[in-house]
Write a protein that holds these residues in place. Structure first.
Motif, PDB file in Angstrom:
ATOM      1  N   UNK A 165       0.860  -1.206   0.000  1.00 21.29           N
ATOM      2  CA  UNK A 165       0.000   0.000   0.000  1.00 21.29           C
ATOM      3  C   UNK A 165       0.888   1.244   0.000  1.00 21.29           C
ATOM      4  N   UNK A 187       1.307   4.857  -2.265  1.00 17.84           N
ATOM      5  CA  UNK A 187       1.256   6.188  -1.652  1.00 17.84           C
ATOM      6  C   UNK A 187       2.544   6.948  -1.886  1.00 17.84           C
ATOM      7  N   UNK A 217       2.199   5.148   8.052  1.00 21.30           N
ATOM      8  CA  UNK A 217       1.078   6.093   7.933  1.00 21.30           C
ATOM      9  C   UNK A 217      -0.207   5.392   7.490  1.00 21.30           C
ATOM     10  N   UNK A 218      -0.057   4.269   6.767  1.00 18.82           N
ATOM     11  CA  UNK A 218      -1.243   3.551   6.277  1.00 18.82           C
ATOM     12  C   UNK A 218      -1.730   2.500   7.278  1.00 18.82           C
ATOM     13  N   UNK A 247      -3.186   2.583  10.340  1.00 19.60           N
ATOM     14  CA  UNK A 247      -4.522   2.760  10.913  1.00 19.60           C
ATOM     15  C   UNK A 247      -5.632   2.390   9.939  1.00 19.60           C
ATOM     16  N   UNK A 248      -5.711   3.083   8.796  1.00 17.40           N
ATOM     17  CA  UNK A 248      -6.791   2.763   7.850  1.00 17.40           C
ATOM     18  C   UNK A 248      -6.753   1.327   7.357  1.00 17.40           C
ATOM     19  N   UNK A 249      -5.550   0.778   7.113  1.00 17.09           N
ATOM     20  CA  UNK A 249      -5.460  -0.617   6.626  1.00 17.09           C
ATOM     21  C   UNK A 249      -5.949  -1.590   7.693  1.00 17.09           C
TER      22      UNK A 249
END
Lengths: 452, 78
Positions: A294, A298, A305-306, A308-310
């Motif tokens: 991912x 980006x 940084x990814x 949390x959402x992942x």
């Protein structure tokens, strides 16, 4: 380029061993016993060769694109759009691995240990652990694995002795009575499971020496193949193929049979407390590989940084996937192996061709052939190749001669097991020899640079 | 759906979204798009979860059709 991570060859080999063993132990014995009955323990030789093929392609990629991971290489080779589509497919594959493992372990915990805890809570807590590790790096997971994997491997080896009072060799006989096609089929199914090794492409940037990478990945695959063969021998020897083929979690039932004297009971709790962290590390590594993928979209240097959402995405997508236990077990046993082979084989061929084209005309450091370490490396490499070849010959020979010669199956089975053990030891010594060679090469270059 | 999970997950999602909205101006454009994409899918799937819409997931086809077909094929040829 992603920031530098350092994991040594032993950590990589043990991570590979952990990834391949812990995942295959959930329900694969059931599938293999259904297809090949009491010859299910011959299932792991072709998967070892398949893992070696993946290792070869990755070693070539490391040499052709030093310091880059699989996703970056695919973007470089395929460009923005085609590379993006291929990377999205690889990410989808990694997401399938994560979801299948998370849902599988959640069902397992809910059914066996925590029947009153809602499945959603078990799954959420498990993903919180993944997100915690996702804030760190592969080095942390590799170091944790260094604590659990050797103990897990030792316990798997000791299962033979702890279950010796329940074990009967007669349950394995007649050896190689199944058709050779059935043995070939279980090797194909198990090859798909060994396709999990593909996720290590996300960490190619952490390894600098291509030949050492190949030997290390090979050693990890052989550790996994040997351990799984041993566990299958014990599973079939204790429970027979009929019971094994009908259980959802055969290994859980197997370790419940351990009774050492009258008061040493419930030993499966100790085994589970070692298996579970090793399995968690497997899912952590897959999740970090997903984050790396991912992060490559980006365009960032660090993937945290990814996280949390992942993590939140993984929770809700896991809950929606595989509503019943049978769905996930059937998918892990039949669907996932097929998907692994369908996706990986063309991609491996494409990447190998790309690496060859890139290397054409560019020189690379040859190994110092006149050193003692190189001769040692070549010797162990040849012994390893010979041992693996004899494993294949013993299966084919035993299957063909079993009907005519009474003990052919038993002799070929014993030869297979012994040669696999020789392959394990020789792969370790080969890895150590190439590691010493690499250090000697590095020291030689430093001395030459200092003298200039 | 378990209420404790709904509350916990809802709070986590909300906190993560607030953090994203506060930090998004400092993020590179690509990263903002990727993270925003994941949040959108997550919210959509969370809504689907309330109605138990398992059929929208690709895993539904893979488990119910693809894996079953493969299992039957393997049992036929062994």
């Amino acid at each position: 380029m992603i920031h530098k991570q350092v994991i040594n060859h032993r950590q990589i080999a043990w991570l590979i061993g952990s990834v391949l063993i812990t995942g295959a132990l959930i329900s694969q014995p059931q599938t293999l016993a259904k297809i090949a009955k009491n010859d299910a323990w011959f299932a792991y030789i072709i998967p070892t060769f398949y893992a070696m093929l993946v290792a070869l392609v990755f070693a070539r990629l490391t040499r052709a694109y030093p310091g880059k991971n699989l996703f970056e290489i695919i973007f470089l080779v395929g460009g923005r759009w085609i590379g993006g589509i291929v990377n999205a497919i690889v990410l989808f594959y990694l997401w399938l691995l994560i979801v299948a493992d998370i849902k599988g372990v959640s069902f397992y915990l809910h059914l066996t240990l925590l029947p009153r805890t809602p499945l959603e809570i078990i799954l959420l807590v498990f993903v919180l652990v993944l997100m915690y590790y996702g804030r760190t790096s592969t080095e942390v997971a590799a170091r944790v694995n260094e604590m659990y994997f050797p103990v897990f491997f030792l316990i798997a080896t000791l299962l033979y002795f702890t279950l010796s009072n329940e074990y009967a060799v007669e349950r394995l006989e007649p050896v190689l009575e199944s058709k050779i096609a059935a043995v070939g089929l279980i090797n194909l199914v198990a090859s798909g499971m060994f396709g999990d090794i593909f996720l290590f492409g996300a960490f190619l940037h952490a390894i600098s020496h291509s030949r050492l990478l190949y030997s290390t990945m090979k050693h990890g695959a052989i550790i996994a193949g040997f351990s799984l063969t041993l566990v299958m021998v014990i599973q079939l020897g204790v429970m027979g193929y009929l019971i094994t083929s009908r259980l959802s979690f055969p290994l859980h039932t197997l370790v419940q049979q351990i009774h050492i004297t009258d008061f040493l009971d419930r030993v499966e709790v100790i085994l589970f407390s070692i298996w579970f962290p090793a399995f968690t590390i497997k899912v952590v590594i897959t999740y970090i590989a997903f984050l790396v993928g991912v992060g490559s979209f980006a365009g960032q240097h660090h993937y945290a940084a990814c996280n949390g959402p992942c993590g939140l995405f993984v929770v809700v997508s896991s809950l929606l996937s595989f509503p019943k236990t049978d769905d996930v077990l059937r998918f892990i046993s039949y669907g996932m192996p097929a998907i692994s082979l369908i996706l990986q084989l063309p991609l491996l061929a494409f990447l190998f061709a790309a690496a060859r084209l890139r290397e054409r005309g560019s020189g690379h450091d040859p190994l110092p052939v006149h050193t003692r370490e190189y001769k040692r490396f070549r010797t162990w490499s040849w012994i390893n190749k010979l041992a693996l070849l004899v494993c294949v010959v013993s299966i084919v020979g035993g299957a063909l001669l079993e009907e005519r010669i009474r003990f052919a199956g038993l002799v070929s089975g014993a030869t297979y097991f012994f040669c696999y053990l020789v392959a394990l030891v020789s792969s370790y010594l080969e890895m150590q020899a190439i590691n010493h060679l690499k250090h000697k090469q590095t020291q030689g270059k430093e001395t030459a640079a200092a003298e200039q | 759906m378990n209420r404790v999970f709904l509350v916990l997950y809802g709070l986590m999602l909300l906190a993560s979204l607030i953090q994203f909205f506060m930090k998004r101006k400092n993020m590179p454009v690509k990263q903002r798009r990727v993270v925003g994409f994941f949040y959108l899918i997550t919210i959509g799937l969370f809504a689907a979860l309330q109605f138990q819409l398992n059929v929208i997931m690709p895993t539904n086809y893979l488990a119910d059709v693809f894996s079953v077909g493969l299992q039957q094929w393997l049992e036929k040829i062994r």
